[in-house]
Design an enzyme around this catalytic site. Structure first.
Site, PDB file in Angstrom:
ATOM      1  N   SER A 145     -28.559 -29.666  32.555  1.00  0.00           N
ATOM      2  CA  SER A 145     -29.114 -28.883  33.704  1.00  0.00           C
ATOM      3  C   SER A 145     -30.123 -27.863  33.000  1.00  0.00           C
ATOM      4  O   SER A 145     -30.062 -27.529  31.712  1.00  0.00           O
ATOM      5  CB  SER A 145     -28.253 -28.290  34.520  1.00  0.00           C
ATOM      6  N   TYR A 158     -20.584 -23.493  36.879  1.00  0.00           N
ATOM      7  CA  TYR A 158     -21.424 -24.768  36.573  1.00  0.00           C
ATOM      8  C   TYR A 158     -22.246 -24.705  35.177  1.00  0.00           C
ATOM      9  O   TYR A 158     -22.237 -25.718  34.547  1.00  0.00           O
ATOM     10  CB  TYR A 158     -22.459 -24.795  37.711  1.00  0.00           C
TER      11      TYR A 158
END
Length: 274
Positions: A145, A158
């Protein structure tokens, strides 16, 4: 790794294929003549992706499972081998999100996130290696990401999972260097998927604050899954070691390189001004 990866007649296993980038990439692979083994816990969404992919004339198998289910996950490669005869491309796309301040986050939610975002990637990759190694040419694609490049406040768990995927993928690429197995790391920026809508947040978080955080995150998700999938497809075919998707991700990468410690102060001001 200079040799182009030809998808025609190959077989790909794609996780998180029921929606978002996973669904878009599955259809793009089918358009290249690639047979598909599609995995997701969303049976209905998976069936819709499979139906659309079959219209391209390729063989498609559907595998409904929760990636956090270790036994089901480890049984997946054999199911793929039985149905397709082999495997040439593994795309670890599936992921979940968990927002909120770290001190307010339930450790059980962190375990859930790590099971899907990191442990499933490592476990499935390890289990698929014999199938991939059996091919003259094979490829592994792991989705990190933009938060595997920068670590914003409110995204501690995350970001930790996506930085870990980055580290695992880069180390694995170094280990298989000089073989027929290639490894691609993908850093998508703000892609319009359901990940923000489905994100977990601390149970004690104020509902108004949670709604504001959700809307702020949604505003950053502007790229279509199809456009992101097209970039990943190019990365697969060229066997690129890394694919950074979106102007936002490329800016984050540049800012992090220029300000490795203080990048967040600049990014925070930029986000507030949007």
């Amino acid at each position: 790794m200079a040799q182009r990866f030809v998808l025609q007649g190959r077989t790909a296993l794609v996780t998180g294929a029921a929606s978002g980038i996973g669904a878009a990439l599955s259809l793009a692979l089918a358009g290249r003549g690639c047979a598909l083994a599609l995995a997701d816990r969303d049976a209905q969404g998976l069936a819709e992706t499979a139906h659309a992919a079959r219209a391209a004339g390729v063989t498609v198998s559907e595998h409904v499972l929760d990636l956090a289910d270790r036994e089901a996950l480890l049984a997946l490669p054999e199911a793929v081998r039985t149905r397709h005869g082999g495997l040439h491309l593994l795309v670890n796309n599936a992921g979940v999100a968990l927002g909120g301040r770290f001190e307010e986050t339930d450790p059980a939610d962190i375990d859930w996130l790590m099971d899907v975002n990191l442990h499933a990637v490592m476990r499935l990759t390890h289990a698929c290696l014999p199938l991939l190694r059996a091919q003259v040419q094979a490829q592994i694609v792991n989705l990190s990401s933009v938060f595997g490049i920068i670590a914003p406040a409110g995204q501690a768990a995350y970001a930790a999972s996506k930085f870990a995927v980055r580290g695992f993928t880069e180390a694995l690429r170094h280990e298989v260097e000089g073989t027929g197995l290639g490894v691609t790391l993908v850093h998508p920026g703000g892609v319009a998927t359901a990940i923000a809508r489905n994100a977990r947040r601390p149970r004690t978080m104020d509902p108004h604050e949670a709604a504001e955080a959700h809307l702020a995150f949604e505003r950053l998700l502007t790229m279509s899954p199809a456009k992101a999938a097209a970039a990943i497809l190019r990365g697969i075919e060229t066997r690129a070691p890394r694919v950074v998707i979106g102007a936002d991700a490329r800016r984050a990468l540049l800012i992090q390189r220029l300000m490795p410690v203080r990048y967040w102060s600049l990014i925070r001001r930029a986000v507030r001004d949007t």
